[in-house]
Write a protein that holds these residues in place. Structure first.
Motif, mmCIF file in Angstrom:
data_model
loop_
_atom_site.group_PDB
_atom_site.id
_atom_site.type_symbol
_atom_site.label_atom_id
_atom_site.label_comp_id
_atom_site.label_asym_id
_atom_site.label_seq_id
_atom_site.Cartn_x
_atom_site.Cartn_y
_atom_site.Cartn_z
ATOM 1 N N GLY A 123 0.805 -1.213 0.000
ATOM 2 C CA GLY A 123 0.000 0.000 0.000
ATOM 3 C C GLY A 123 0.837 1.261 0.000
ATOM 4 N N GLY A 124 2.171 1.103 0.022
ATOM 5 C CA GLY A 124 3.062 2.256 0.071
ATOM 6 C C GLY A 124 3.908 2.392 -1.163
ATOM 7 N N SER A 125 5.204 2.068 -1.045
ATOM 8 C CA SER A 125 6.143 2.335 -2.135
ATOM 9 C C SER A 125 5.920 1.449 -3.361
ATOM 10 C CB SER A 125 7.584 2.184 -1.640
ATOM 11 O OG SER A 125 7.795 0.918 -1.048
ATOM 12 N N PHE A 126 5.275 0.275 -3.203
ATOM 13 C CA PHE A 126 4.949 -0.546 -4.367
ATOM 14 C C PHE A 126 4.123 0.260 -5.367
ATOM 15 C CE2 PHE A 126 1.941 -3.082 -6.742
ATOM 16 C CZ PHE A 126 2.707 -4.127 -7.236
ATOM 17 N N GLN A 127 3.165 0.997 -4.869
ATOM 18 C CA GLN A 127 2.274 1.739 -5.753
ATOM 19 C C GLN A 127 3.028 2.838 -6.487
ATOM 20 O OE1 GLN A 127 -1.652 2.290 -4.751
ATOM 21 N NE2 GLN A 127 -1.756 0.645 -3.273
#
Length: 480
Positions: A23-27
């Motif tokens: 929900g953080g840096s992956f996006q």
């Protein structure tokens, strides 16, 4: 190494890191590369939409302008998201701020999905802006949340997962963008909305995890909740050393409210930390991969291979960082990058001399990525949360993220002109910047491995250059 990995698996920490990452840096990683594959289809959509409205095809300059807006509004949203992180994490706490950010991503996906049915390229621009807002906010919250939840012994390994999930996001964007998956004209709006599915997952699962332990003790003064949060994440234990370290930090910041961005910039006691992160991030951002001259039909698979290399390099950096320390990975990475960029200049000038030269260039690019991701990129992510105590951290992470997004925007504008003006010799310029990063991290940057945040703060106050220190206190003599 085995002890560190065992500590990761004692509680719910691995699952916690995974849920925060998706929900953080992956996006952010997904959105950076995900828009490249469907770009011809989106530009075709702009043409057809314009024709439906006005009965004529738009001028090429208009299509270019609209496409530039689609690309650039993501970075503008990211800038605003980064600046909002300090306010939201202070008002809502780390956990609730992260949960709220998921709604922003879901709203952006809803707008993107309806853009085709609505025949509106304006919806694409709006969705990209909101995706950028969510990504800029999510990366900052993730970094703060991880830093305030990780034990001192594996703090670097845990916080570095932010960079790892960025790399995984980029690889996923390249994979889903293949024509065999979602990289087709009828699916481009679905492709750009894929990350929101993971926002839904985080929204459902994150409530079962605790608030950041360091936040609970230092800002909320709840020692028992802090201990329970540590036990939930890292397994049963008293965590006496961790609690004592937090208590020492609490005594330093007691009665001091969290600093604003302006107060952070004005505070001389953290000037070296700010300079260090500005230099490291600046030198890290000012790097690029050239067009290697690989046959067009093979480029997408080469790109996937490079993406996979980036993921593996980031994971390797995470496994090494607690053993080698931060400084060797930084100056070693910058030094290797500088040398490789010089060789890239040579091979790019010789790329037409033989069919195999471009493949040598690809090998150099892979080595450059290994040095880049396995050194400066990963370590910079970890350092940005290690150099500042609790009252400074949210503002510092927001500021560093703002610099990262601003650099991303400026490089996107300047890089095409550099390529046009310098051609392959632009890598001489990049090599010089990497050399600056090497010199700074080798001669000035202190090591932070195995130290409490208070000890790290004292290390920076002791830095002197030409007999002078930024600290308001009497400088302590130290060997650089």
């Amino acid at each position: 190494m085995e002890t560190l990995l065992r500590q990761l698996t004692r509680g719910n920490a691995l699952f916690f890191i995974l849920i925060l990452g998706i929900g953080g840096s992956f996006q952010n990683g997904f959105h950076i590369v995900g828009v490249s594959s469907p770009s011809p289809f989106i530009q075709s959509f702009i043409n057809s939409t314009w024709y439906e409205r006005y009965g004529e095809l738009p001028p090429p300059q208009t299509v270019t302008l609209i496409w530039s807006a689609i690309v650039s509004t993501y970075a503008i949203g990211g800038l605003l998201g980064a600046l909002s992180a300090k306010f939201l994490t202070g008002m809502l706490g780390r956990k609730r701020a992260m949960l709220g950010n998921n709604f922003i991503s879901i709203v952006a996906a809803a707008v993107m999905l309806t853009s085709k049915a609505a025949s509106s390229f304006e919806c694409i621009i709006l969705a990209r802006f909101v995706f950028g807002l969510s990504a800029g906010l999510g990366v900052c919250i993730q970094s703060i949340y991880l830093a305030e939840s990780s034990p001192q012994k594996i703090r670097g390994m845990v916080t570095l997962t932010t960079a790892t999930f960025t790399s995984i996001g980029k690889l996923s964007g390249q994979f889903f963008g293949l024509s065999e998956i979602l990289g087709r004209e009828e699916h481009w709006n679905i492709l750009l909305s894929v990350p929101a599915c993971l926002s839904v997952v985080q929204l459902l699962v994150l409530p079962f995890f605790p608030e950041a332990p360091r936040y609970l003790l230092i800002e909320k003064g709840d020692a028992e909740a802090c201990r329970k949060a540590l036990q939930s994440l890292w397994g049963q234990g008293e965590y006496k050393q961790e609690m004592e370290g937090m208590a020492a930090e609490q005594s330093v910041v007691k009665g001091v409210r969290p600093k604003s961005l302006l107060e952070l910039l004005r505070d001389r006691s953290v000037r070296w930390q700010l300079i260090s992160m500005a230099v490291i991030y600046g030198c890290t951002q000012f790097s690029a991969s050239p067009t290697a001259g690989i046959p067009r039909e093979k480029i997408r698979y080469v790109t996937l291979g490079i993406g996979a290399t980036e993921v593996l390099s980031s994971i390797s950096c995470g496994l090494m960082i607690e053993h080698t320390g931060r400084r060797p990975l930084l100056w070693g990475g910058f030094g290797a990058m500088s040398a490789i960029q010089v060789f890239l200049t040579i091979t790019l000038n010789l790329k037409d001399s033989s069919y195999w030269v471009p493949y040598i260039t690809v090998v150099l690019i892979i080595l450059l990525i290994i040095s880049y991701v396995g050194g400066p990129v990963g370590v910079a992510t970890s350092l940005s949360t290690e150099l500042f105590i609790q009252s400074y951290r949210p503002a510092a992470v927001s500021l560093m993220s703002f610099q990262r997004w601003l650099s991303f925007s400026l490089i996107g504008l300047v890089f095409p002109f550099l390529i046009e003006a310098l051609e392959s010799y632009c890598f001489v310029l990049f090599a010089s910047v990497s050399l600056l990063g090497f010199l700074f991290t080798f001669f000035i940057l202190p090591e932070t491995k195995g130290k409490t945040l208070v000890e790290i703060s004292e290390e920076f106050k002791a830095i002197t250059v030409c007999g002078k220190s930024f600290s308001e206190d009497e400088p302590v003599e130290t060997k650089l």
